[in-house]
Design a protein around this motif. Structure first.
Motif, PDB file in Angstrom:
ATOM      1  N   TYR B  25     -17.481  20.419  20.171  1.00 37.93           N
ATOM      2  CA  TYR B  25     -17.422  19.949  21.465  1.00 37.93           C
ATOM      3  C   TYR B  25     -17.264  18.533  21.671  1.00 37.93           C
ATOM      4  CZ  TYR B  25     -22.421  19.617  21.641  1.00 37.93           C
ATOM      5  OH  TYR B  25     -23.747  19.346  21.268  1.00 37.93           O
ATOM      6  N   SER B  26     -16.833  18.189  22.881  1.00 38.15           N
ATOM      7  CA  SER B  26     -16.645  16.724  23.014  1.00 38.15           C
ATOM      8  C   SER B  26     -17.657  16.001  24.233  1.00 38.15           C
ATOM      9  CB  SER B  26     -15.203  16.544  23.334  1.00 38.15           C
ATOM     10  OG  SER B  26     -14.842  17.236  24.524  1.00 38.15           O
ATOM     11  N   ASN B  27     -18.113  17.005  24.937  1.00 40.23           N
ATOM     12  CA  ASN B  27     -19.023  16.639  26.008  1.00 40.23           C
ATOM     13  C   ASN B  27     -20.692  16.657  25.701  1.00 40.23           C
ATOM     14  OD1 ASN B  27     -20.358  15.923  28.511  1.00 40.23           O
ATOM     15  ND2 ASN B  27     -18.720  17.233  29.878  1.00 40.23           N
ATOM     16  N   SER B  28     -21.079  15.431  25.636  1.00 36.74           N
ATOM     17  CA  SER B  28     -22.321  15.265  25.005  1.00 36.74           C
ATOM     18  C   SER B  28     -23.350  15.514  26.298  1.00 36.74           C
ATOM     19  CB  SER B  28     -22.877  13.750  24.829  1.00 36.74           C
ATOM     20  OG  SER B  28     -22.444  12.933  25.812  1.00 36.74           O
ATOM     21  N   SER B  53     -30.794  21.266  20.981  1.00 33.38           N
ATOM     22  CA  SER B  53     -30.659  21.439  19.452  1.00 33.38           C
ATOM     23  C   SER B  53     -31.680  22.467  18.799  1.00 33.38           C
ATOM     24  CB  SER B  53     -30.884  20.083  18.934  1.00 33.38           C
ATOM     25  OG  SER B  53     -29.514  19.455  18.877  1.00 33.38           O
ATOM     26  N   GLY B  54     -31.114  22.860  17.679  1.00 32.98           N
ATOM     27  CA  GLY B  54     -32.120  23.825  16.906  1.00 32.98           C
ATOM     28  C   GLY B  54     -31.702  25.261  16.663  1.00 32.98           C
ATOM     29  N   ASN B  55     -32.457  25.981  16.088  1.00 35.01           N
ATOM     30  CA  ASN B  55     -32.027  27.369  15.630  1.00 35.01           C
ATOM     31  C   ASN B  55     -32.574  28.634  16.351  1.00 35.01           C
ATOM     32  OD1 ASN B  55     -30.732  26.059  13.729  1.00 35.01           O
ATOM     33  ND2 ASN B  55     -32.005  26.914  11.968  1.00 35.01           N
ATOM     34  N   LYS B  56     -31.875  29.532  16.791  1.00 37.18           N
ATOM     35  CA  LYS B  56     -32.435  30.667  17.217  1.00 37.18           C
ATOM     36  C   LYS B  56     -32.141  31.566  16.569  1.00 37.18           C
ATOM     37  CE  LYS B  56     -33.009  33.124  21.842  1.00 37.18           C
ATOM     38  NZ  LYS B  56     -32.762  32.899  23.304  1.00 37.18           N
ATOM     39  N   GLU B  57     -32.950  32.775  16.194  1.00 39.19           N
ATOM     40  CA  GLU B  57     -32.649  33.953  15.373  1.00 39.19           C
ATOM     41  C   GLU B  57     -32.961  35.022  16.293  1.00 39.19           C
ATOM     42  OE1 GLU B  57     -34.395  33.663  11.499  1.00 39.19           O
ATOM     43  OE2 GLU B  57     -34.542  35.832  11.435  1.00 39.19           O
ATOM     44  N   ASP B  58     -32.114  36.307  16.371  1.00 39.10           N
ATOM     45  CA  ASP B  58     -32.246  37.523  16.806  1.00 39.10           C
ATOM     46  C   ASP B  58     -31.667  38.495  15.913  1.00 39.10           C
ATOM     47  OD1 ASP B  58     -31.376  38.934  19.979  1.00 39.10           O
ATOM     48  OD2 ASP B  58     -32.696  39.377  18.716  1.00 39.10           O
ATOM     49  N   GLY B  59     -32.588  39.254  15.066  1.00 37.29           N
ATOM     50  CA  GLY B  59     -32.377  40.077  14.263  1.00 37.29           C
ATOM     51  C   GLY B  59     -31.478  39.633  13.113  1.00 37.29           C
ATOM     52  N   SER B  69     -24.186  16.098  16.212  1.00 38.83           N
ATOM     53  CA  SER B  69     -22.582  16.134  15.573  1.00 38.83           C
ATOM     54  C   SER B  69     -21.898  16.907  16.539  1.00 38.83           C
ATOM     55  CB  SER B  69     -22.844  16.789  14.139  1.00 38.83           C
ATOM     56  OG  SER B  69     -23.511  16.315  13.187  1.00 38.83           O
ATOM     57  N   LYS B  70     -22.614  17.529  17.635  1.00 36.46           N
ATOM     58  CA  LYS B  70     -21.503  18.137  18.835  1.00 36.46           C
ATOM     59  C   LYS B  70     -20.868  19.434  18.015  1.00 36.46           C
ATOM     60  CE  LYS B  70     -20.492  14.427  21.752  1.00 36.46           C
ATOM     61  NZ  LYS B  70     -20.907  13.200  20.974  1.00 36.46           N
ATOM     62  N   TYR B  71     -21.900  20.370  17.411  1.00 35.19           N
ATOM     63  CA  TYR B  71     -21.316  21.181  16.381  1.00 35.19           C
ATOM     64  C   TYR B  71     -22.427  22.576  16.882  1.00 35.19           C
ATOM     65  CZ  TYR B  71     -19.528  23.266  12.016  1.00 35.19           C
ATOM     66  OH  TYR B  71     -19.192  23.878  11.060  1.00 35.19           O
ATOM     67  N   ILE B  72     -21.806  23.684  16.989  1.00 30.51           N
ATOM     68  CA  ILE B  72     -22.501  25.007  16.971  1.00 30.51           C
ATOM     69  C   ILE B  72     -22.079  25.824  16.066  1.00 30.51           C
ATOM     70  CG2 ILE B  72     -23.123  24.209  19.497  1.00 30.51           C
ATOM     71  CD1 ILE B  72     -21.440  26.759  20.088  1.00 30.51           C
ATOM     72  N   THR B  86     -14.204  39.809  18.568  1.00 32.87           N
ATOM     73  CA  THR B  86     -13.867  38.330  18.623  1.00 32.87           C
ATOM     74  C   THR B  86     -15.046  37.899  19.444  1.00 32.87           C
ATOM     75  OG1 THR B  86     -11.564  38.866  19.380  1.00 32.87           O
ATOM     76  CG2 THR B  86     -12.473  36.720  19.881  1.00 32.87           C
ATOM     77  N   TYR B  87     -15.526  36.527  18.538  1.00 26.72           N
ATOM     78  CA  TYR B  87     -16.728  35.880  18.832  1.00 26.72           C
ATOM     79  C   TYR B  87     -16.230  34.616  19.687  1.00 26.72           C
ATOM     80  CZ  TYR B  87     -19.035  39.263  16.206  1.00 26.72           C
ATOM     81  OH  TYR B  87     -19.708  40.593  15.867  1.00 26.72           O
ATOM     82  N   LEU B  88     -16.648  34.337  20.789  1.00 27.75           N
ATOM     83  CA  LEU B  88     -16.506  33.388  21.650  1.00 27.75           C
ATOM     84  C   LEU B  88     -17.725  32.320  21.743  1.00 27.75           C
ATOM     85  CD1 LEU B  88     -14.979  35.521  24.648  1.00 27.75           C
ATOM     86  CD2 LEU B  88     -13.346  33.615  23.320  1.00 27.75           C
ATOM     87  N   CYS B  89     -17.616  31.144  21.602  1.00 27.41           N
ATOM     88  CA  CYS B  89     -18.471  30.515  21.897  1.00 27.41           C
ATOM     89  C   CYS B  89     -18.326  29.718  23.210  1.00 27.41           C
ATOM     90  CB  CYS B  89     -18.533  29.125  20.798  1.00 27.41           C
ATOM     91  SG  CYS B  89     -17.260  28.043  20.963  1.00 27.41           S
ATOM     92  N   ALA B  90     -19.570  29.331  23.857  1.00 27.28           N
ATOM     93  CA  ALA B  90     -19.380  28.632  25.119  1.00 27.28           C
ATOM     94  C   ALA B  90     -20.350  27.667  25.413  1.00 27.28           C
ATOM     95  CB  ALA B  90     -19.378  29.780  26.216  1.00 27.28           C
ATOM     96  N   MET B  91     -20.170  26.878  26.453  1.00 25.56           N
ATOM     97  CA  MET B  91     -21.310  25.796  26.544  1.00 25.56           C
ATOM     98  C   MET B  91     -21.277  25.590  28.207  1.00 25.56           C
ATOM     99  SD  MET B  91     -19.969  23.358  23.877  1.00 25.56           S
ATOM    100  CE  MET B  91     -19.814  24.794  22.601  1.00 25.56           C
ATOM    101  N   SER B  92     -22.303  24.917  28.487  1.00 24.16           N
ATOM    102  CA  SER B  92     -22.361  24.641  30.111  1.00 24.16           C
ATOM    103  C   SER B  92     -23.130  23.365  30.153  1.00 24.16           C
ATOM    104  CB  SER B  92     -22.856  25.703  30.865  1.00 24.16           C
ATOM    105  OG  SER B  92     -24.197  25.922  30.638  1.00 24.16           O
TER     106      SER B  92
END
Lengths: 118, 108
Positions: B25-28, B53-59, B69-72, B86-92
């Motif tokens: 993504y481009s928007n910090s 930032s960070g990790n989150k685990e669910d199963g 790095s603006k990377y998920i 189909t897997y969609l990333c999203a941010m807000s």
């Protein structure tokens, strides 16, 4: 409880006709969004309602598109003089709060209306 | 430049494989990061979300955000045929922005 409900699930219309799509958000959700999803493409933002505030119409592609919402309940998206390029899935989503998350309030989607303009 | 970039795939893996799905993504200013799963002829359903930032685990699912790095990323362990979607990333920030989606098929 019930999720976001959209009707009809499928709509086939002739070019030039008007269509009306309906969305029933989750009860109590103040924010309501309409998106368009063309085949193989991402979600295209159309319009956003938040409570009694003026809607954000910045995503509507032309003046043939309009939407209304009654208070914090049902919304209708109207497409006038439909064109073939309007063929897409129209998705409605609602959330408890606008724009992002506060606590655990994600964006909930309906299953969409698949519009085909012949 | 698009706000969110996502490789459309398609991605095909054998059952049991580890799957890695990514977005840039481009928007910090983005604060919340989400992954949605969309089955054919259904609406997107929220799968994972993280704040900053960070990790989150669910199963079997792990969501990872690298704001510098603006990377998920979304990792799926021990993938199953039922993960085919189909897997969609999203941010807000003050609005939601979606990737175009990555089509995943898990072959039994």
């Amino acid at each position: 409880g019930a999720g976001v409900s959209q009707s009809p699930s499928n709509k086939v219309t002739e070019k030039g006709k008007d269509v009306e799509l309906r969305c029933d958000p989750i009860s109590g959700h103040t924010a309501l969004y309409w998106y368009r999803q063309r085949l193989g493409q991402g979600l295209e933002f159309l319009i956003y309602f938040q409570g009694n505030s003026a809607p954000d119409k910045s995503g509507l592609p032309s003046d043939r598109f309009s939407a209304e919402r009654t208070g914090e309940s049902v919304s209708t998206l109207t497409i006038q003089r439909t064109q073939q390029e309007d063929s897409a899935v129209y998705l409605c989503a609602s959330s408890l709060v606008p724009g992002g998350f506060v606590g655990n309030s994600p964006l909930h989607f309906g299953n969409g209306t698949r519009l085909t303009v012949t | 430049q698009k706000e969110v970039e996502q490789d459309p795939g398609p991605l095909s893996v054998p059952e049991g494989a580890i799957v890695s799905l990514n977005c840039t993504y481009s928007n910090s200013a983005f604060q919340y990061f989400m992954w949605y799963r969309q089955y054919s002829r259904k609406g997107p359903e929220l799968l994972m979300y993280t704040y900053s930032s960070g990790n989150k685990e669910d199963g079997r699912f792990t969501a990872q955000v690298d704001k510098s790095s603006k990377y998920i990323s979304l990792f799926i362990r021990d993938s199953q045929p039922s993960d085919s979607a189909t897997y969609l990333c999203a941010m807000s920030g003050n609005q939601f922005y979606f990737g175009t989606g990555t089509s995943l098929t898990v072959i039994p």
